[in-house]
Design a protein around this motif. Structure first.
Motif, mmCIF file in Angstrom:
data_model
loop_
_atom_site.group_PDB
_atom_site.id
_atom_site.type_symbol
_atom_site.label_atom_id
_atom_site.label_comp_id
_atom_site.label_asym_id
_atom_site.label_seq_id
_atom_site.Cartn_x
_atom_site.Cartn_y
_atom_site.Cartn_z
ATOM 1 N N UNK A 100 -20.318 47.255 -26.985
ATOM 2 C CA UNK A 100 -21.405 47.704 -26.106
ATOM 3 C C UNK A 100 -22.416 48.580 -26.850
ATOM 4 N N UNK A 102 -22.236 51.178 -28.599
ATOM 5 C CA UNK A 102 -22.166 52.638 -28.571
ATOM 6 C C UNK A 102 -22.263 53.200 -29.987
ATOM 7 N N UNK A 130 -29.189 49.383 -23.258
ATOM 8 C CA UNK A 130 -28.930 49.918 -21.923
ATOM 9 C C UNK A 130 -28.526 48.797 -20.973
ATOM 10 N N UNK A 133 -25.020 47.708 -21.736
ATOM 11 C CA UNK A 133 -23.964 48.613 -21.281
ATOM 12 C C UNK A 133 -23.800 48.564 -19.774
ATOM 13 N N UNK A 134 -24.817 48.090 -19.073
ATOM 14 C CA UNK A 134 -24.636 47.940 -17.626
ATOM 15 C C UNK A 134 -23.724 46.759 -17.314
ATOM 16 N N UNK A 136 -21.285 45.851 -19.620
ATOM 17 C CA UNK A 136 -20.024 46.119 -20.304
ATOM 18 C C UNK A 136 -19.682 47.594 -20.136
ATOM 19 N N UNK A 137 -18.780 47.895 -19.230
ATOM 20 C CA UNK A 137 -18.409 49.290 -18.977
ATOM 21 C C UNK A 137 -17.383 49.778 -19.969
ATOM 22 N N UNK A 138 -17.228 51.107 -20.022
ATOM 23 C CA UNK A 138 -16.323 51.649 -21.038
ATOM 24 C C UNK A 138 -15.549 52.848 -20.512
ATOM 25 N N UNK A 157 -22.943 56.093 -11.983
ATOM 26 C CA UNK A 157 -23.402 54.786 -12.450
ATOM 27 C C UNK A 157 -24.163 54.037 -11.362
ATOM 28 N N UNK A 161 -28.090 52.991 -11.725
ATOM 29 C CA UNK A 161 -28.395 51.565 -11.728
ATOM 30 C C UNK A 161 -29.009 51.114 -10.413
ATOM 31 N N UNK A 208 -16.091 53.788 -14.227
ATOM 32 C CA UNK A 208 -16.499 52.586 -14.956
ATOM 33 C C UNK A 208 -16.468 51.353 -14.069
ATOM 34 N N UNK A 211 -19.362 50.328 -10.836
ATOM 35 C CA UNK A 211 -20.620 49.590 -10.943
ATOM 36 C C UNK A 211 -20.408 48.099 -11.141
ATOM 37 N N UNK B 454 -24.384 57.333 -21.511
ATOM 38 C CA UNK B 454 -24.881 56.102 -22.140
ATOM 39 C C UNK B 454 -23.919 54.955 -21.875
ATOM 40 N N UNK B 455 -22.625 55.257 -21.914
ATOM 41 C CA UNK B 455 -21.626 54.225 -21.680
ATOM 42 C C UNK B 455 -21.733 53.622 -20.292
ATOM 43 N N UNK B 456 -22.274 54.399 -19.343
ATOM 44 C CA UNK B 456 -22.468 53.873 -17.989
ATOM 45 C C UNK B 456 -23.744 53.048 -17.896
ATOM 46 N N UNK B 457 -24.465 52.925 -19.003
ATOM 47 C CA UNK B 457 -25.708 52.167 -18.948
ATOM 48 C C UNK B 457 -26.886 53.015 -18.520
ATOM 49 N N UNK B 458 -26.820 54.311 -18.791
ATOM 50 C CA UNK B 458 -27.962 55.160 -18.463
ATOM 51 C C UNK B 458 -28.961 55.094 -19.604
#
Ligand code: ATP
Ligand code: MG
Lengths: 299, 566
Positions: A100, A102, A130, A133-134, A136-138, A157, A161, A208, A211, B454-458
């Protein structure tokens, strides 16, 4: 025994190398999915192969001068649980972060090679990390809830979103699935930092999954949990795999054996030594080093 | 077995652990601390003695007040400390709240006397509320149009407060400056809502406007707070209703008692309301109720003391620092001299500094910490800038004065010694400090929070807005307030930009020539009359220190508040 292993190792060892060989003459990127299905097919256990949703091709990662991952080729099947095991420092977290992007946040990190998500190279210039990552959660190795209330953590999240319809319901569902609801339902306004370490980790899982991503990456999600919570999380992971693709890093062999469909074994130096069906890895691994690692002789 | 003492042991005097050097070092450190504290304390006592002259009072006066005020309060304090700590906290808050409330009241009173008419305040506030409404409505109607939203957020307040320029940008800047200077000369342009309100033929009376724009919003906020706390809508409404009732009663009854309606409304908003809510909460919880005795004893003590001294004819002290000093301008005679215009000048200077330095400093810090590249050539450049910001923090303040003189007075031709020039020059002086402390606050937000976000897609903006800034804000505020404390005491830049040595009238606009507290104190120090140099000067210093103390206390309260919940 050892000789037997060695021979069988040699006979099937080409799995990664065929893949690299196949990719190098044909780097166009389009037919990748078909190719990897072929590769899966050659792995003999063709019965339960899912379509690969994430595929790495000759992926190298460097932290400054030191190389943390060496030419990783891996195809993670859709809607299955893929486990990554290996000794500490072998690059499991690094690989997870590649998926993702990171690693973009680490200044020293440099990624070379390709990683495809649903057929698109995520390292292409036109990919917005971004947006990636929406999908692929982590869940991180160390629980890292925000210094906000429990509710706001799970809702975070959803809010960023813009999924703000039925937010209360979504928060509740996520907390229930992460096996945390019963403990916190009366104190959703409490600061998440007041939870115990294990509760915090479950909160991060809830955050995680709230969303609804396509893929969930979990870096040792159960390392801070007691056996009861662990088994709840394992149930959750199995349940999640019906809808999501789950990639999980774990140091717990039994856990990997119990819950995963595929297992990737990394060994020191950042190489992927073996990647196959979990049953195969644990019962009859091709590589002697993998067998040693699994049986605890090494690592 | 455990109590047996072996002759030679690992634990006793003859053990081979040597503590001597450590003890000597500890003693030296203690001595250094004690020396510093004692010398500062002595200096303060000396100045305070000059300012208050307690010994100019009759011995009987001192004895009476000691008996009615000091002894009971000290006894109560000891009691709280020893036996009833929650009550101690209650006593502390109930004594502190009115003080802070009255200070705020004073601040707003000065604002309305010197800077804005109530109508101007009303118009400004209504315009800002309308602008906020526009922004919210746009967010509702078109939640996805991000660029449009940015434009609305930036433009709505400008349009409602300043109006639209005729054609050229230049004209607009002139208007902005004029509006800041509260000079409403109208040019050929679209008039703003604020100006439209000001030109209305019928406007409500002052107290109605204050009630609408100050009392009700604050009461509403308090009511909301109470409602959240107790989960009882009725209690929240009761707060709003009672406050309004008290305010209106005071407006009707005030003139009979000789209290101005505006002052009454301010007192209700800033002192009565918070105190009332707090005391009611204490009574309801029933914890630390005895703490309420402290403020009651203080008031009773003063009343009884004044009755007794009046009856027995004891004369009080004749302090330099008294109400007259705080409310009058400086004068030729020491007895009449006061610090009021300089105080207003200082406050207005602080307003300029806050409005300019805070956004610029925090913005720079956010950029440097969150956006600036840290690698490659640009990274080197950023590091260079950061080092130089550190260096700027150490540049002597005279140099900033010179900079202000050259830039604002020579180049921009702004009036010499005006509030805006002083504020900008001193603002530049503390800018590096604000940047550095804000950077530190931002840096202290753990990276794991950013990663989680960031990991949440922010996006980066969402991460900064939702995670980093809320976490860093207490630190940023603390650092800024401490820097403002430095700003309010700076003298050298004020001398350089030609702030007035003494003025009779407080400044009424940001372009007026003004004096500030340290500048005024400095000019008293060179008066021939020794009572200026000893008495008035000391009173000025104590006033300045008191303002500083309040600011630093605010910073500490903010820090502790957030540390507890964070
Ligand atoms: N931010 C970083 N900067 C520099 N080197 C790093 C960084 N993160 C990881 N490394 C290095 O990369 C290698 C792989 O680290 P990684 O965290 O991926 O291991 P891991 O397999 O997840 O280990 P563990 O099981 O202990 O979590 C290690 O040698 C580590 O020192
Ligand atoms: Mg790891």
């Amino acid at each position: 025994m050892t000789e037997n292993e060695m021979t069988s190792n040699e006979s099937t060892e080409p799995t990664p190398s065929t893949e690299t060989a196949a990719s190098s003459p044909d780097p166009s990127g389009d037919p990748l999915i078909d190719q990897s299905i072929d590769v899966e097919g050659t792995d003999a256990n063709a019965g339960e192969t899912g379509k690969p949703v994430i595929e790495s091709r000759d992926l190298n990662v460097f932290y400054g001068e030191t190389q943390a991952l060496q030419g990783i080729d891996l195809a993670i099947p859709e809607k299955q649980v893929t486990a990554m095991i290996g000794p500490s420092g072998c690059g499991k977290s690094t690989f997870l972060r590649c998926i993702n992007r990171m690693n973009d946040l680490i200044d020293a990190a440099r990624v070379e090679g390709d990683l495809y998500f649903e057929g698109k190279n995520v390292y292409d210039a036109d990919v917005d990390p971004v947006a990636l990552r929406r999908r692929i959660g982590m869940v991180f190795q160390h629980p890292n809830p925000f210094p906000k209330s429990i509710y706001d953590n799970v809702a975070y999240g959803l809010r960023i979103q813009d999924q703000t319809e039925d937010i209360d319901d979504k928060v509740e569902t996520a907390l229930k699935r992460a096996a945390l609801w019963d403990e916190v339902k009366d104190q959703l306004d409490k600061s998440a930092l007041d939870l115990s370490g294990g509760q915090q980790q479950r909160l991060c899982i809830a955050r995680a999954i709230a969303v609804d991503p396509d893929v969930i990456l979990m870096d040792e999600p159960a390392s801070a949990l007691d056996p009861i919570a662990t088994s709840k999380i394992e149930d959750l992971i199995e349940e999640l795999a019906e809808e999501f693709t789950v990639v999980i890093v774990t140091h717990n062999m039994q856990q990997a054996a119990r819950i995963s469909d595929k297992t990737a074994v990394f060994l020191t130096g950042g190489e992927l030594v073996e990647f196959d069906d979990t049953d195969k890895i644990f019962e009859n691994p091709d590589s002697q080093r993998v067998e040693d690692y699994i049986t605890g002789k090494f690592g | 077995m455990a109590t047996r003492e072996p002759e030679t042991g690992w634990h006793g005097e003859d053990s081979d652990v040597n503590h001597l050097r450590g003890r000597a070092f500890e003693a030296t450190c203690l001595a250094a601390t004690a020396f510093g504290l004692v010398s500062v304390l002595l200096l303060l006592l000396f100045v305070a003695n000059d300012a208050f002259r307690p010994f100019s009072a009759d011995a009987g006066w001192l004895a009476t007040y000691a008996a009615t005020v000091l002894v009971p309060l000290a006894a109560l304090a000891v009691y709280y400390y020893r036996l009833d700590e929650p009550a101690g906290e209650v006593a502390y808050v109930t004594s502190g709240l009115p003080v802070v409330g009255l200070l705020l009241t004073g601040g707003f009173a000065v604002l309305f006397i010197e800077l804005l008419s109530v109508l101007e305040w009303f118009a400004l506030l209504i315009s800002l509320v309308v602008a906020g409404g526009l922004i919210a409505a746009h967010g509702r109607l078109r939640p996805k149009a991000a660029l449009e939203r940015l434009a609305v957020v930036l433009l709505a307040p400008i349009v409602t407060v300043f109006g639209l320029p005729p054609t050229s940008f230049n004209r607009f800047v002139t208007d902005t400056a004029a509006a800041l200077g509260l000079d409403f000369g109208l040019y050929y342009r679209v008039i703003s809502l604020r100006e439209a309100i000001m030109m209305l033929p019928f406007v409500p009376t002052d107290w109605v406007m204050l009630l609408l724009t100050l009392v009700l919003p604050v009461a509403g906020a308090a009511g909301w707070f109470v409602e959240q706390r107790r989960e009882s809508r009725r209690d929240g409404l009761a707060v709003v209703g009672l406050t309004t009732a008290v305010a209106v009663v005071g407006v009707v009854a005030g003139p009979l008692l000789g209290i101005g309606t505006d002052v009454w409304l301010l007192v209700v908003t800033f002192a009565v309301l918070p105190l009332g809510v707090y005391v009611e909460g204490v009574l309801r919880r029933g914890e630390g109720v005895r703490g309420l005795a402290f403020p009651v004893a203080a008031v009773l003590g003063v009343v009884v003391g004044s009755v007794v001294t009046g009856a027995l004819g004891f004369a009080g002290p004749d302090p330099w620092l008294d109400w007259g000093f705080l409310t009058s301008a400086t004068s030729r005679t020491a007895a009449d001299a006061g610090i009021y215009p300089a105080m207003v000048g200082s406050v207005m200077m602080i307003i300029v500094i806050v409005l300019t330095t805070f956004p610029v400093g925090v913005g720079a810090a956010i950029y440097l910490e969150e956006y600036a590249p840290s690698q490659g050539l640009m990274g080197k450049f950023v590091t260079l800038i950061e080092i130089n910001i550190g260096n700027l923090a150490g540049v002597p303040s005279v140099v900033y004065g010179l900079l202000g003189l050259a830039l604002f007075i020579r180049v921009l031709q702004w009036p010499q010694g005006s509030v805006i020039v002083a504020g900008l020059a001193v603002g530049l002086l503390i800018l590096p400090i604000v940047i550095i402390s804000a950077q530190e606050a931002i840096r202290s937000v753990p990276d794991s929070f950013r990663q989680a976000s960031y990991g949440m897609g922010a996006t980066r903006w969402q991460t900064i807005r939702q995670v980093v800034l809320p976490e860093a804000l207490p630190g940023i505020l603390t650092g800024t307030i401490l820097a403002l404390g430095r700003a309010i005491g700076e003298t050298a830049p004020l001398l350089m930009i030609g702030a007035a040595a003494s003025v009779r009238l407080a400044p009424n606009s940001f372009f007026d020539v003004a004096s500030m507290m340290p500048r005024q104190i400095f000019s008293w120090s060179s008066e021939l009359d020794p009572s200026f140099r000893h008495g008035v000067l000391a009173a000025g210093v104590i006033t300045l220190l008191a303002v500083l103390l309040v600011m630093n206390a605010t910073a500490i309260v903010i820090r502790n508040r957030y540390q507890r919940t964070g």
